[in-house]
Every structure is written in C-alpha cells, then in structure tokens.
Design a protein around this motif. Structure first.
Motif, PDB file in Angstrom:
ATOM      1  N   SER A   7      42.926  42.114  50.764  1.00  0.00           N
ATOM      2  CA  SER A   7      42.693  42.884  49.544  1.00  0.00           C
ATOM      3  C   SER A   7      42.213  41.924  48.463  1.00  0.00           C
ATOM      4  N   ILE A   8      41.031  42.175  47.913  1.00  0.00           N
ATOM      5  CA  ILE A   8      40.531  41.387  46.785  1.00  0.00           C
ATOM      6  C   ILE A   8      41.070  42.053  45.529  1.00  0.00           C
ATOM      7  N   CYS A   9      42.056  41.430  44.904  1.00  0.00           N
ATOM      8  CA  CYS A   9      42.803  42.042  43.796  1.00  0.00           C
ATOM      9  C   CYS A   9      42.293  41.488  42.465  1.00  0.00           C
ATOM     10  N   ILE A  10      41.649  42.346  41.683  1.00  0.00           N
ATOM     11  CA  ILE A  10      40.970  41.908  40.463  1.00  0.00           C
ATOM     12  C   ILE A  10      41.625  42.526  39.232  1.00  0.00           C
ATOM     13  N   PRO A  11      42.337  41.727  38.434  1.00  0.00           N
ATOM     14  CA  PRO A  11      42.786  42.211  37.130  1.00  0.00           C
ATOM     15  C   PRO A  11      41.618  42.116  36.151  1.00  0.00           C
ATOM     16  N   THR A  12      41.400  43.134  35.358  1.00  0.00           N
ATOM     17  CA  THR A  12      40.224  43.088  34.484  1.00  0.00           C
ATOM     18  C   THR A  12      40.522  43.700  33.125  1.00  0.00           C
ATOM     19  N   LEU A  35      37.425  45.824  56.991  1.00  0.00           N
ATOM     20  CA  LEU A  35      38.122  44.532  57.015  1.00  0.00           C
ATOM     21  C   LEU A  35      38.683  44.139  55.656  1.00  0.00           C
ATOM     22  N   TYR A  36      38.237  44.783  54.607  1.00  0.00           N
ATOM     23  CA  TYR A  36      38.679  44.401  53.269  1.00  0.00           C
ATOM     24  C   TYR A  36      38.696  45.606  52.343  1.00  0.00           C
ATOM     25  N   GLU A  37      39.403  45.447  51.235  1.00  0.00           N
ATOM     26  CA  GLU A  37      39.387  46.426  50.159  1.00  0.00           C
ATOM     27  C   GLU A  37      39.334  45.667  48.841  1.00  0.00           C
ATOM     28  N   ILE A  38      38.908  46.356  47.805  1.00  0.00           N
ATOM     29  CA  ILE A  38      38.862  45.759  46.465  1.00  0.00           C
ATOM     30  C   ILE A  38      39.770  46.582  45.560  1.00  0.00           C
ATOM     31  N   CYS A  39      40.757  45.932  44.973  1.00  0.00           N
ATOM     32  CA  CYS A  39      41.757  46.596  44.130  1.00  0.00           C
ATOM     33  C   CYS A  39      41.584  46.120  42.692  1.00  0.00           C
ATOM     34  N   ILE A  40      41.302  47.046  41.799  1.00  0.00           N
ATOM     35  CA  ILE A  40      40.996  46.700  40.406  1.00  0.00           C
ATOM     36  C   ILE A  40      42.058  47.307  39.494  1.00  0.00           C
ATOM     37  N   SER A  41      42.755  46.458  38.776  1.00  0.00           N
ATOM     38  CA  SER A  41      43.731  46.910  37.787  1.00  0.00           C
ATOM     39  C   SER A  41      43.152  46.648  36.395  1.00  0.00           C
ATOM     40  N   ASP A  42      42.983  47.704  35.639  1.00  0.00           N
ATOM     41  CA  ASP A  42      42.264  47.654  34.361  1.00  0.00           C
ATOM     42  C   ASP A  42      43.233  47.902  33.209  1.00  0.00           C
ATOM     43  N   ASN A  43      43.500  46.868  32.403  1.00  0.00           N
ATOM     44  CA  ASN A  43      44.397  47.061  31.257  1.00  0.00           C
ATOM     45  C   ASN A  43      43.649  47.026  29.922  1.00  0.00           C
ATOM     46  N   TYR A  74      50.021  39.577  32.933  1.00  0.00           N
ATOM     47  CA  TYR A  74      50.864  40.353  33.841  1.00  0.00           C
ATOM     48  C   TYR A  74      50.018  41.317  34.672  1.00  0.00           C
ATOM     49  N   ASN A  75      48.800  41.584  34.219  1.00  0.00           N
ATOM     50  CA  ASN A  75      47.918  42.466  34.974  1.00  0.00           C
ATOM     51  C   ASN A  75      47.590  41.886  36.351  1.00  0.00           C
ATOM     52  N   SER A  76      47.741  40.579  36.499  1.00  0.00           N
ATOM     53  CA  SER A  76      47.552  39.972  37.814  1.00  0.00           C
ATOM     54  C   SER A  76      48.537  40.564  38.825  1.00  0.00           C
ATOM     55  N   ILE A  77      49.779  40.695  38.422  1.00  0.00           N
ATOM     56  CA  ILE A  77      50.803  41.267  39.300  1.00  0.00           C
ATOM     57  C   ILE A  77      50.469  42.716  39.628  1.00  0.00           C
ATOM     58  N   GLU A  78      49.998  43.460  38.618  1.00  0.00           N
ATOM     59  CA  GLU A  78      49.663  44.867  38.832  1.00  0.00           C
ATOM     60  C   GLU A  78      48.534  45.014  39.850  1.00  0.00           C
ATOM     61  N   SER A  79      47.556  44.116  39.788  1.00  0.00           N
ATOM     62  CA  SER A  79      46.450  44.195  40.749  1.00  0.00           C
ATOM     63  C   SER A  79      46.939  43.905  42.166  1.00  0.00           C
ATOM     64  N   LYS A  89      44.576  38.710  47.887  1.00  0.00           N
ATOM     65  CA  LYS A  89      43.828  37.608  47.281  1.00  0.00           C
ATOM     66  C   LYS A  89      43.558  37.946  45.818  1.00  0.00           C
ATOM     67  N   LEU A  90      44.198  37.203  44.910  1.00  0.00           N
ATOM     68  CA  LEU A  90      43.937  37.383  43.481  1.00  0.00           C
ATOM     69  C   LEU A  90      42.544  36.852  43.169  1.00  0.00           C
TER      70      LEU A  90
END
Length: 306
Positions: A7-12, A35-43, A74-79, A89-90
């Motif tokens: 999971s490509i985890c993107i805080p933005t 094989l992968y996903e992209i997870c975007i947490s938007d604050n 903290y948005n890193s944790i949320e992603s 993967k952050l």
C-alpha cells in the motif's frame, strides 16, 4: 480479493498538482494493479484533492481516499491505517517514482513478504556496498541509516506489525510519528536497507514551517537518547547520529540564511539550542561552515563570468 503486496500511503495537505504528478509516475509504469494500492489521507480544509481524483482517476479501483481531521504530521498514521497491503509504505506527496522502477520496487517487497524484516528505503542516501543490505540488530541498522530514520518516504512497515502496535499504541511523536513506529520495532531480528534509486522529489517551494534545530536537535535526538537509555542502541551509534545532525543543521543554516525566500524553516534561538547539545564548538562549526559555503558560492559566480 487478493491482498496487495504494498500500500502506497500518502498523507497530503494541498499540493494537488504535485500529488497528481506522483500518481502519474506510478500509473504510467503499467504494473499489475492488483499488486498495489494507493491510500490517500487528506487533512486539508478544501476538497481540491478529492475533486482532482474524481476528475482524473475515477477509473482506478486501487485508489483509496479518505478525509482526515487530524493535525499536522499525525496524518501519516491516518494514511497507514487506510492500507490493506502486506507492506504499508509511507510516501510523501511530492516523491515521484522514477521511470521503470515501480515494478522492481514491488518485486523487492514481495521477495521479503515471508520473512517480514523491517524495511527501509533510503534511495541512495546511505553509503553501503550493496544495493540491498541486511542487518541483524537494531543498533547496526540505526547506525547505518542515522538521522535518515526521520525520512517519511523511506519508511515502511508490515501491516501485521502495524496492527500489533495499534492494539496498544503509545502516543507517537508530534513531528516524527513514523519514526516513533520505526523505533517501536527495535526488537526485531532482521532489518533491510534498500538503497535503490526508486524515487525523485519534486520541488514544492516554501519548505519548512518549523524550528529546524529544535525539531532535529532537541526532539529527534531526545528520541535517540531514549533508545540509549533502554539499551537499544550503543553510545557509538548515538554519537554518529549526533554528528550527522550537527552537519544537517549547519547545511540548512546556509540555505535559510541565503535563500530565506525559498524556505520557511525557523532558526530562532539556534545558538542556545546547539550550545546545549554540542557546546560552543557546535556553534563555531555552523558559522565556519556557513562562511566556507558563502566563499564557494561567490567563487562560482566569479568563475561563471570568465
């Protein structure tokens, strides 16, 4: 449904066009989307990111988007919480994947999915003899990566480890929540530093927004000193990190001093902070470093005229 490898985890927060270029750098490489996903947490306070995703990526079933009300880093944790992949993967919103690297990146993770060592993606910053290096102890691992342990895009954590930590989570550091997670893995039996050049950072402008000497000198080194007190690292490793941080503060002092319109880092009370950590010799080192770099810059300008 098959679990993605990563999971490509993107805080933005904002940077909509920057984020779009990062996403394009992944999708353009035509790696199997299962094989992968992209997870975007938007604050951010606006819906610009959501609107961009709907406009350009509505056909991408492996994008997960969520709005977050958390503050700052903290948005890193949320992603990471959004991720369902084997490895979480952050990833900074401005870190593009270089051409023809994403497939190799996914395969590298898949190679380790059975043993699940702690994985750190240093993209060429660490001086190692091999592209991929194993370490048998946390001390040797941290000695190798030093203060690069603060780099967001370098951080990865297996979902099993993340879920275990989240069962009884300690309060992560406000500025380095991902580093708190990394340091929580200090009792693992294997660590891997992948030094391959997968990423390249886009210029985002006005980088900063915090007191750099206080954040890295006081806060981060305090985290490292806590590891020493718990016998998780040696004095030699701590001293190596401290030396690296001093050079880091010195180099950024030059950037802030001479390119203040480009960066927003604060150096308020820096002499007192550095003196507390390194003595007056630390302050002298930073000032000498600044003079040397200024002279070199002036010489380059003169030579360009001839």
């Amino acid at each position: 449904m098959t679990q993605p490898v990563v999971s490509i985890c993107i805080p933005t927060y904002g940077r909509v066009e920057i984020l779009r270029k990062t996403l394009d750098s992944i999708f353009a490489q035509n790696v199997d989307s299962t094989l992968y996903e992209i997870c975007i947490s938007d604050n951010s306070p606006t819906d610009e990111t959501k609107e961009m995703l709907n406009a350009y990526y509505s056909d991408r079933s492996n994008i997960c988007y969520a709005k977050s009300t958390c503050e700052g880093y903290y948005n890193s944790i949320e992603s990471l919480k959004l991720g369902k992949g084997k490895l979480l993967k952050l990833h900074n919103n401005y870190s593009k994947f270089k051409n023809n690297t994403f497939e190799k990146f996914v395969k590298r993770i898949a190679d380790y999915e059975n043993t699940k060592p702690v994985m750190f993606f240093s993209f060429g910053a660490v001086k190692l003899d091999q592209e991929c290096t194993d370490f048998a102890s946390f001390d040797s691992f941290l000695n190798a990566i030093s203060y690069y342990s603060t780099w967001s895009t370098s951080f990865g954590i297996w979902k099993d480890d993340f879920d275990e930590i989240m069962k009884a989570p300690a309060e992560p550091d406000k500025m380095f929540p991902h580093t708190s997670l990394l340091f929580a893995l200090c009792d693992k039996s294997e660590y891997v530093v992948d030094n391959a050049l997968y990423f390249e950072n886009q210029d985002v402008g006005k980088k900063g927004g915090y007191n750099l000497p206080q954040t890295f000198g006081t806060r981060y080194l305090g985290m490292c000193e806590s590891l020493l007190c718990k016998n998780k690292i040696t004095e030699q490793t701590l001293e190596k990190i401290k030396a690296g941080i001093l050079q880091f503060i010195a180099d950024w002092y030059v950037n802030v001093l001479y390119f203040s319109n480009k960066y927003t880092f604060s150096y308020e009370n820096w002499e007192a902070i550095v003196t507390d950590l390194y003595g007056i010799s630390g302050v002298d080192f930073i000032k000498r470093n600044a003079r040397k770099k200024k002279i070199k810059s002036l010489l380059r300008k003169v030579l360009k005229k001839y």
